[in-house]
Design a protein around this motif. Structure first.
Motif, PDB file in Angstrom:
ATOM      1  N   UNK A  23      29.881  46.105  35.710  1.00  0.00           N
ATOM      2  CA  UNK A  23      29.869  47.306  36.547  1.00  0.00           C
ATOM      3  C   UNK A  23      30.427  48.488  35.758  1.00  0.00           C
ATOM      4  N   UNK A  24      31.521  48.273  35.056  1.00  0.00           N
ATOM      5  CA  UNK A  24      32.100  49.364  34.273  1.00  0.00           C
ATOM      6  C   UNK A  24      31.130  49.827  33.182  1.00  0.00           C
ATOM      7  N   UNK A  25      30.416  48.890  32.593  1.00  0.00           N
ATOM      8  CA  UNK A  25      29.411  49.244  31.580  1.00  0.00           C
ATOM      9  C   UNK A  25      28.332  50.147  32.191  1.00  0.00           C
ATOM     10  N   UNK A  26      27.922  49.869  33.424  1.00  0.00           N
ATOM     11  CA  UNK A  26      26.950  50.738  34.102  1.00  0.00           C
ATOM     12  C   UNK A  26      27.495  52.161  34.247  1.00  0.00           C
ATOM     13  N   UNK A  27      28.787  52.278  34.571  1.00  0.00           N
ATOM     14  CA  UNK A  27      29.399  53.606  34.718  1.00  0.00           C
ATOM     15  C   UNK A  27      29.331  54.373  33.404  1.00  0.00           C
ATOM     16  N   UNK A  28      29.539  53.664  32.311  1.00  0.00           N
ATOM     17  CA  UNK A  28      29.575  54.309  30.996  1.00  0.00           C
ATOM     18  C   UNK A  28      28.185  54.651  30.464  1.00  0.00           C
ATOM     19  N   UNK A  29      27.173  53.878  30.871  1.00  0.00           N
ATOM     20  CA  UNK A  29      25.858  53.986  30.232  1.00  0.00           C
ATOM     21  C   UNK A  29      24.754  54.586  31.107  1.00  0.00           C
ATOM     22  N   UNK A  30      25.025  54.849  32.364  1.00  0.00           N
ATOM     23  CA  UNK A  30      23.974  55.322  33.261  1.00  0.00           C
ATOM     24  C   UNK A  30      24.463  56.526  34.073  1.00  0.00           C
ATOM     25  N   UNK A  31      23.549  57.200  34.757  1.00  0.00           N
ATOM     26  CA  UNK A  31      23.952  58.309  35.633  1.00  0.00           C
ATOM     27  C   UNK A  31      24.876  57.884  36.774  1.00  0.00           C
ATOM     28  N   UNK A  32      25.003  56.601  37.025  1.00  0.00           N
ATOM     29  CA  UNK A  32      25.909  56.110  38.064  1.00  0.00           C
ATOM     30  C   UNK A  32      27.335  56.604  37.830  1.00  0.00           C
ATOM     31  N   UNK A  33      27.698  56.767  36.579  1.00  0.00           N
ATOM     32  CA  UNK A  33      29.039  57.231  36.241  1.00  0.00           C
ATOM     33  C   UNK A  33      29.350  58.620  36.764  1.00  0.00           C
ATOM     34  N   UNK A  34      28.320  59.394  37.070  1.00  0.00           N
ATOM     35  CA  UNK A  34      28.528  60.760  37.573  1.00  0.00           C
ATOM     36  C   UNK A  34      28.455  60.848  39.107  1.00  0.00           C
ATOM     37  N   UNK A  35      28.072  59.767  39.752  1.00  0.00           N
ATOM     38  CA  UNK A  35      28.086  59.708  41.221  1.00  0.00           C
ATOM     39  C   UNK A  35      29.457  59.154  41.612  1.00  0.00           C
ATOM     40  N   UNK A  36      30.448  60.040  41.639  1.00  0.00           N
ATOM     41  CA  UNK A  36      31.834  59.615  41.731  1.00  0.00           C
ATOM     42  C   UNK A  36      32.159  58.835  43.004  1.00  0.00           C
ATOM     43  N   UNK A  37      31.564  59.211  44.105  1.00  0.00           N
ATOM     44  CA  UNK A  37      31.848  58.498  45.344  1.00  0.00           C
ATOM     45  C   UNK A  37      31.348  57.059  45.285  1.00  0.00           C
ATOM     46  N   UNK A  38      30.095  56.874  44.875  1.00  0.00           N
ATOM     47  CA  UNK A  38      29.541  55.520  44.769  1.00  0.00           C
ATOM     48  C   UNK A  38      30.243  54.748  43.653  1.00  0.00           C
ATOM     49  N   UNK A  39      30.519  55.410  42.555  1.00  0.00           N
ATOM     50  CA  UNK A  39      31.222  54.777  41.441  1.00  0.00           C
ATOM     51  C   UNK A  39      32.573  54.233  41.910  1.00  0.00           C
ATOM     52  N   UNK A  40      33.328  55.043  42.639  1.00  0.00           N
ATOM     53  CA  UNK A  40      34.641  54.602  43.112  1.00  0.00           C
ATOM     54  C   UNK A  40      34.525  53.412  44.061  1.00  0.00           C
ATOM     55  N   UNK A  41      33.540  53.455  44.953  1.00  0.00           N
ATOM     56  CA  UNK A  41      33.340  52.333  45.875  1.00  0.00           C
ATOM     57  C   UNK A  41      32.999  51.054  45.111  1.00  0.00           C
ATOM     58  N   UNK A  42      32.118  51.167  44.122  1.00  0.00           N
ATOM     59  CA  UNK A  42      31.706  49.999  43.343  1.00  0.00           C
ATOM     60  C   UNK A  42      32.855  49.469  42.489  1.00  0.00           C
ATOM     61  N   UNK A  43      33.651  50.372  41.965  1.00  0.00           N
ATOM     62  CA  UNK A  43      34.807  49.956  41.177  1.00  0.00           C
ATOM     63  C   UNK A  43      35.794  49.174  42.053  1.00  0.00           C
ATOM     64  N   UNK A  44      36.021  49.668  43.266  1.00  0.00           N
ATOM     65  CA  UNK A  44      36.943  48.990  44.180  1.00  0.00           C
ATOM     66  C   UNK A  44      36.399  47.633  44.633  1.00  0.00           C
TER      67      UNK A  44
END
Length: 152
Positions: A23-44
Motif C-alpha cells: 500500500x505504501x508503495x502505491x502511495x509513492x508510485x501512483x496518483x493515489x499518493x496525492x489523494x490525501x483523504x483516501x491515502x490516509x484511510x488506506x494507510x490506517x
C-alpha cells in the motif's frame, strides 16, 4: 511443530506487513499518493490489520486475541473497498488492484482460519494459567501450546 513465541512468528502477521508495504508503495508510485483523504484511510486500514494482530497476541488471552483478529479481518474488507475506490478514480491500475486484492483476500481467509483454530483450542491464554510450584517455573508461567497449523 512450530512454537509461536512472538507475533512476528505468525505468517498471518507477516502477510499483513507485506500488504502495508504494498500500500505504501502505491502511495509513492501512483496518483493515489496525492489523494490525501483516501491515502490516509488506506494507510490506517492497512496498518490496522497488522496492528490488531500484534495487539491481540500480546494480550495473552485467546478470547481477546480472537476479538482483535476479528477487527483485523474487518480491516481487510475495508482496505479492499478502498482499493475499489482507488481503481475507480484511476489512481491505480487494474494490475496493481488485482495484486493487492488477492493478498487482502488471502489474508482475510487466513485470519478466519486462525480464528476458527483458536475457537476450537482448549487453551485460554497464558494470563489464565496459574503459576505452579514445579522445578520448571518458566514453563509454568508461559505454557503456550505449539501451534497445530504452522501456516498461521
Amino acid at each position: 511443530m512450530a512454537r509461536i513465541e512472538k507475533f512476528e512468528d505468525l505468517k498471518v502477521w507477516q502477510l499483513s506487513r507485506e500488504i502495508c508495504r504494498d500500500i505504501w508503495h502505491l502511495f509513492e508510485m501512483t496518483p493515489l499518493g496525492r489523494d490525501f483523504e483516501l491515502r490516509n484511510q488506506m494507510n490506517r486500514s492497512s496498518g490496522s490489520i497488522m496492528d490488531n494482530i500484534s495487539e491481540g497476541f500480546e494480550r495473552n488471552g485467546t478470547r481477546e486475541f480472537i476479538q482483535f483478529l476479528s477487527i483485523s479481518k474487518g480491516s481487510c474488507g475495508e482496505l479492499r473497498s478502498q482499493l475499489y475506490r482507488a481503481l475507480d478514480r484511476k489512481h491505480i491500475s487494474q494490475e496493481q488492484f488485482d495484486m493487492i486484492v488477492v493478498k487482502t483476500d488471502s489474508e482475510s481467509k487466513l485470519i478466519g482460519s486462525f480464528m476458527s483454530y483458536l475457537n476450537s483450542a482448549n487453551y485460554k491464554g497464558s494470563k489464565f494459567t496459574k503459576p505452579t510450584s514445579t522445578s520448571n517455573h518458566a514453563d509454568a508461567q508461559n505454557p503456550e501450546p505449539e501451534t497445530q497449523n504452522p501456516e498461521l
